[in-house]
Motif scaffolding. Structure first.
Motif, PDB file in Angstrom:
ATOM      1  N   GLN A 126       0.963  -1.169  -0.019  1.00 27.27           N
ATOM      2  CA  GLN A 126      -0.064  -0.084  -0.058  1.00 27.27           C
ATOM      3  C   GLN A 126       0.885   1.327   0.042  1.00 27.27           C
ATOM      4  N   HIS A 127       0.389   2.100  -0.633  1.00 29.65           N
ATOM      5  CA  HIS A 127       0.994   3.671  -0.800  1.00 29.65           C
ATOM      6  C   HIS A 127       0.092   4.712  -0.593  1.00 29.65           C
ATOM      7  N   GLY A 128       0.738   5.746  -0.347  1.00 24.21           N
ATOM      8  CA  GLY A 128      -0.403   7.059  -0.159  1.00 24.21           C
ATOM      9  C   GLY A 128       0.173   8.164  -1.146  1.00 24.21           C
ATOM     10  N   PHE A 161       4.401  12.683  -3.259  1.00 27.70           N
ATOM     11  CA  PHE A 161       5.052  11.738  -2.367  1.00 27.70           C
ATOM     12  C   PHE A 161       4.284  10.786  -1.701  1.00 27.70           C
ATOM     13  N   CYS A 162       4.897   9.907  -1.071  1.00 31.48           N
ATOM     14  CA  CYS A 162       4.093   8.720  -0.390  1.00 31.48           C
ATOM     15  C   CYS A 162       3.798   9.119   1.078  1.00 31.48           C
ATOM     16  N   ASN A 163       2.403   8.935   1.490  1.00 30.63           N
ATOM     17  CA  ASN A 163       2.227   9.297   3.072  1.00 30.63           C
ATOM     18  C   ASN A 163       1.528   7.997   3.642  1.00 30.63           C
ATOM     19  N   GLU A 164       1.556   7.037   2.968  1.00 34.84           N
ATOM     20  CA  GLU A 164       1.360   5.590   3.619  1.00 34.84           C
ATOM     21  C   GLU A 164       2.662   4.875   4.053  1.00 34.84           C
ATOM     22  N   TYR A 165       2.953   4.540   5.321  1.00 35.76           N
ATOM     23  CA  TYR A 165       4.242   4.018   5.495  1.00 35.76           C
ATOM     24  C   TYR A 165       4.323   2.722   4.581  1.00 35.76           C
ATOM     25  N   CYS A 166       5.385   2.490   4.014  1.00 33.74           N
ATOM     26  CA  CYS A 166       5.625   1.316   2.935  1.00 33.74           C
ATOM     27  C   CYS A 166       6.916   0.854   3.155  1.00 33.74           C
ATOM     28  N   GLY A 167       7.592   0.684   4.458  1.00 30.11           N
ATOM     29  CA  GLY A 167       8.878  -0.004   4.366  1.00 30.11           C
ATOM     30  C   GLY A 167       9.900   1.164   4.786  1.00 30.11           C
ATOM     31  N   LEU A 169      12.293   2.456   3.190  1.00 26.96           N
ATOM     32  CA  LEU A 169      12.650   3.720   2.307  1.00 26.96           C
ATOM     33  C   LEU A 169      11.563   4.782   1.902  1.00 26.96           C
ATOM     34  N   HIS A 170      10.390   4.421   2.813  1.00 29.58           N
ATOM     35  CA  HIS A 170       8.988   5.168   2.422  1.00 29.58           C
ATOM     36  C   HIS A 170       9.312   6.606   2.202  1.00 29.58           C
ATOM     37  N   HIS A 171      10.331   7.312   2.931  1.00 25.79           N
ATOM     38  CA  HIS A 171      10.592   8.784   2.871  1.00 25.79           C
ATOM     39  C   HIS A 171      11.314   9.130   1.539  1.00 25.79           C
ATOM     40  N   THR A 172      11.615   8.129   0.816  1.00 32.15           N
ATOM     41  CA  THR A 172      12.241   8.510  -0.339  1.00 32.15           C
ATOM     42  C   THR A 172      11.349   8.500  -1.623  1.00 32.15           C
ATOM     43  N   MET A 173      10.074   7.866  -1.307  1.00 35.32           N
ATOM     44  CA  MET A 173       9.042   7.977  -2.402  1.00 35.32           C
ATOM     45  C   MET A 173       8.556   9.140  -2.694  1.00 35.32           C
ATOM     46  N   ILE A 174       9.383   9.829  -3.769  1.00 36.49           N
ATOM     47  CA  ILE A 174       8.791  11.212  -4.127  1.00 36.49           C
ATOM     48  C   ILE A 174       9.180  11.366  -5.841  1.00 36.49           C
TER      49      ILE A 174
HETATM   50 CU   LIG Z   1       5.067   5.058   1.813  1.00 40.74          CU
END
Ligand SMILES: [Cu+2]
Ligand code: HEM
Ligand SMILES: [Cu+2]
Lengths: 181, 565
Positions: A126-128, A161-167, A169-174
């Motif tokens: 899941q992603h946001g 960017f991603c605002n559903e925690y996805c592991g 490297l979640h914070h690099t998903m942009i």
């Molecule tokens: Cu995420």
């Protein structure tokens, strides 16, 4: 007798209620109706209503559809190191965005005041979808293809960017979505 | 009556069943320990989100955030609630606890589950947050530990219901149960529902993590997970509102303005709030708008109404009692002359105000189908629930604990001065945390995110408005205050239990611990005209005005973004 002991009057349900309570309950009930009315009202009169158009899909099929769009409408290559294709699909068309660990693919270029059928799906977890500064946040769920019509109202470079925690490297998903005049 | 099985509290006249008492103590102590652990993690989380400090590395941050959520939201709250259920049944009804041995089994399962969970998350491969959204998977022990904990809590609920049955059979009380016990019943009924739906989703997920089931549908997981995740918050609301009423009774001898209204309001939680879980899924694919609107409006606004009713009747019952005692001048004499230095009262009142103004308003606004698009998964969400579950629930539990230390543990409270400040420190700190998290959320800062400067992202970054970093920094400062307040609570309680002056079983505490209720005749002619509690009414109207303004401001913001259809 207090609130921690049994009511003194065994037939407490026959006691009259306080006037303040009556005033407040009436007010609160009416307010509930107003709020319950606002949502359907906005569906009729407002411009921000999330579509419910959803299909079941496999990750492979979704990737294939996205690839087809990329093949057809890529206009240039995006910045290094990712070198993602920048896709400029025609106004009104179906646009695909893939959410995956830990990217949004490809880079979209949309035109201001045009409406696009934007498809969202994840090929893994899941992603946001968080589009800023437009403040549009949509849950992206694997195996479901969500089709949302979006009409950008201002030109500029937006971030998604991603605002559903996805592991880890979640914070690099942009990535970027360009809106051009 | 068997004297060895019961003791009568010399201060309150409450009758304690000794086996129940020991169980309450064990559950309450476990609760405080997990609060301490979870609060420590909170500090690490808050200091990492403060971008200039950025304390932890990414993998540690996600692990610690997972631990924080589970330890405080699940373990602290549920251990305390089990103690509360035993108190509201056995003690308030003056009845023996049903099956104490069974209750110990429940306690043991909860303890094993909670410890196991901490251990497995600390191993580092179960940093999945408390929501553990499939298909992101954790170690099987992660799910197993939560299931054990849930089964333990379920046993606690059944012991509670069993006790109610015994009390009824043995006629330990006259007529109907008290309002506070009624609130506890509400909480327990909702708890049974939520624990069962929790099991419905966690058991297949456990099997999936063991490769015994091939696939978990992510959307179905969300739907069922929130069916329990959301309604379980309703347990907390029922529980802390029951505590508000209890503290009003303890401190002021207050009785409900009317039994009927307050009980109806509790009943509405059972009837309506379980349905509102879809406000977590408002921007999900695959669910129709009609379903989303129905679930959150028909269902939710009636439950919201119930909370707003309690918001009036709890302070109203205090105002009426105060006026009956002669504090009948002007609008707010009753409030000005309330015992603000007593942490049981101040904690309860801050809990009430914070829950309503910060938690309640933000929750309803964000839970509106379309407005949710602006705020879903931003820091606004944790901002909102720190107002509800921390200022509301946690602070109410703390307030009651100050009273329980001498009553239940027969120890005088130590560090009284610090205790009288603690609710202000914790409540004030947490109000700052809630407000600044919400503020950061309104400019789009995501929750559960290690680095909003995107320094590790290859290429693209997003420049948040400067306000984002300022708010995260201010949040960090208030995190420190709140953690100091939380630590002060744990220290005071633990120190009191260890070193507080022992009160003999028949020795009265030097300070009175329960107020004499005003006589019925004293309630005649209070307030002005037919409005018996004018101060509370004014207070409620101010609340209403803030709510309505803030609600429509958000519709205006929504109207300014891209067209979405
Ligand atoms: Cu995420
Ligand atoms: C001691 C004071 C506390 C402080 C300073 C604090 C602070 C925070 C912060 C900064 C976050 C992170 C937000 C994010 O990055 O997504 C957070 C998350 C959270 N907090 Fe607290 N908190 C405290 C106490 C509590 C308590 C008592 C509860 C529950 C009763 C609670 C429940 C939660 C939950 C459920 C989360 C979300 C975890 C997740 O996203 O899975 N907190 N807290
Ligand atoms: Cu993601």
């Amino acid at each position: 007798m207090t609130s921690i002991s049994p009511p003194k009057n065994r037939l407490w349900w026959n006691e009259p209620i306080e006037k303040v309570e009556l005033i407040w309950i009436t007010l609160v009930f009416l307010w509930g109706l107003v709020m319950a009315f606002m949502m359907p009202y906005w569906h009729v009169a407002g411009n921000q209503n999330l579509s419910n158009e959803t299909y079941k899909i496999t990750p492979a099929a979704y990737l294939a559809k996205t690839q087809a769009m990329v093949d057809q409408y890529t206009v240039r290559t995006g910045p290094a190191p990712k070198n993602f294709p920048v896709v400029h699909p025609p106004a009104g068309s179906d646009v695909y965005l893939v959410a995956r660990l830990w990217d949004w693919w490809p880079i979209l270029e949309l035109e201001k005041d045009q409406t696009y059928r934007v498809h969202l799906s994840s090929i893994d977890w899941q992603h946001g979808f968080s589009l800023q500064p437009a403040a549009i946040n949509i849950q992206v769920v694997p195996d479901y293809e969500h089709v949302v019509s979006l009409t950008p109202n201002k030109a500029g470079d937006y971030s998604v960017f991603c605002n559903e925690y996805c592991g880890l490297l979640h914070h690099t998903m942009i990535n970027t979505i360009h809106v051009v005049e | 009556m068997n004297n060895t099985l019961f003791r009568v509290c010399p201060d309150t006249g409450l009758k304690f069943h000794r086996p129940a008492e020991t169980l309450m103590k064990a559950n309450a102590v476990a609760a405080v320990v997990f609060l301490l652990v979870g609060g420590f993690y909170a500090l690490l989380v808050g200091l990492t989100r403060w971008q200039a400090v950025h304390l932890l590395a990414a993998d540690q941050f996600y692990m610690v955030l997972t631990l924080h959520g589970l330890n405080v939201l699940i373990f602290w709250i549920l251990f305390f609630e089990i103690a509360l259920l035993y108190f509201c049944s056995s003690t308030l009804l003056g009845c023996r606890l049903a099956a104490p041995r069974f209750a110990w089994v429940g306690f043991a399962l909860m303890l094993i589950g909670a410890v196991m969970n901490n251990v497995i998350v600390l191993q580092g491969n179960s940093s999945v947050m408390m929501t553990s959204y499939a298909p992101m998977g954790a170690h099987p022990v992660f799910y197993l530990s939560l299931i054990l904990f849930a089964v333990g809590a379920l046993i606690g609920c059944f012991v509670f219901f069993g006790t109610l049955v015994i009390a009824k059979d043995e006629k330990t009380y006259e007529g109907s149960v008290s309002l506070v016990t009624f609130g506890a019943i509400t909480a327990a009924i909702i708890a049974v529902f939520t624990i069962i739906s929790g099991a419905i989703i966690l058991i297949p997920t456990l099997l999936w993590s063991l490769d015994l089931i091939a696939h978990i549908d992510a959307l179905m997981y969300r739907l069922i997970w929130w069916g329990f995740g959301h309604s379980s918050q309703q347990i907390n609301v029922s529980a802390h509102i029951a505590i508000w009423y209890a503290i009003a009774a303890i401190m002021f001898g207050a009785k409900p303005l009317s039994e009927k209204v307050s009980r109806m309001a509790f009943l509405m939680y059972i009837l309506f709030l379980q349905l509102a879980s879809v406000h977590h899924l408002l921007v999900d694919p695959g669910l129709s708008s009609e379903f989303k609107m129905f679930n959150t409006s028909y269902a939710m606004y009636l439950a919201v109404m119930a909370s707003m009713v309690h918001g009036l009747t709890v302070p109203g019952s205090i105002e009426a009692a105060q006026r009956a005692k002669g504090l009948n001048n002007g609008l707010f004499e009753w409030l000005r002359k309330a015992p603000w230095g007593n942490p049981t009262f101040s904690g309860m009142f801050i809990s009430l105000v914070g829950f309503g103004f910060l938690g309640g308003i933000s929750g309803v606004v964000m839970g509106t189908e379309q407005i949710n698009i602006l705020l879903h998964n931003t820091l606004y969400v944790p901002g909102h629930f720190h107002a509800t579950v921390v200022i509301g629930t946690t602070l109410a539990f703390m307030a009651l604990t100050y009273w329980l230390v001498p009553i239940l543990f027969r120890r005088e409270l130590v560090m009284k001065k610090l205790a009288s400040w603690q609710p202000y420190l914790f409540g004030g700190g947490m109000a700052g945390v809630a407000l600044f998290l919400m503020g950061a959320g309104t400019v789009g800062v995501p929750r559960r995110h290690w680095d909003i400067s995107f320094s590790d992202a290859a290429g693209a970054v997003y420049e948040f408005p400067g306000a984002a970093n300022t708010m995260l920094a201010l949040n960090g400062v208030f995190v420190i205050l709140a953690v100091a307040g939380g630590a002060a609570f744990c220290v005071i309680v633990v120190a009191s239990l260890l070193f507080g002056k022992k009160l003999g079983e028949d020795e009265k505490s030097p300070v009175p611990l329960i107020a004499e209720p005003p006589a019925d005749a004293d309630y005649e002619g209070i307030g002005s005209g037919t409005i018996t509690v004018p101060g509370t009414l004014v207070f409620a109207l101010v609340f209403f005005a803030s709510f309505a303004i803030y609600y429509f401001v958000n519709w205006k913001y929504l109207g300014e973004t891209w067209g979405i259809s």
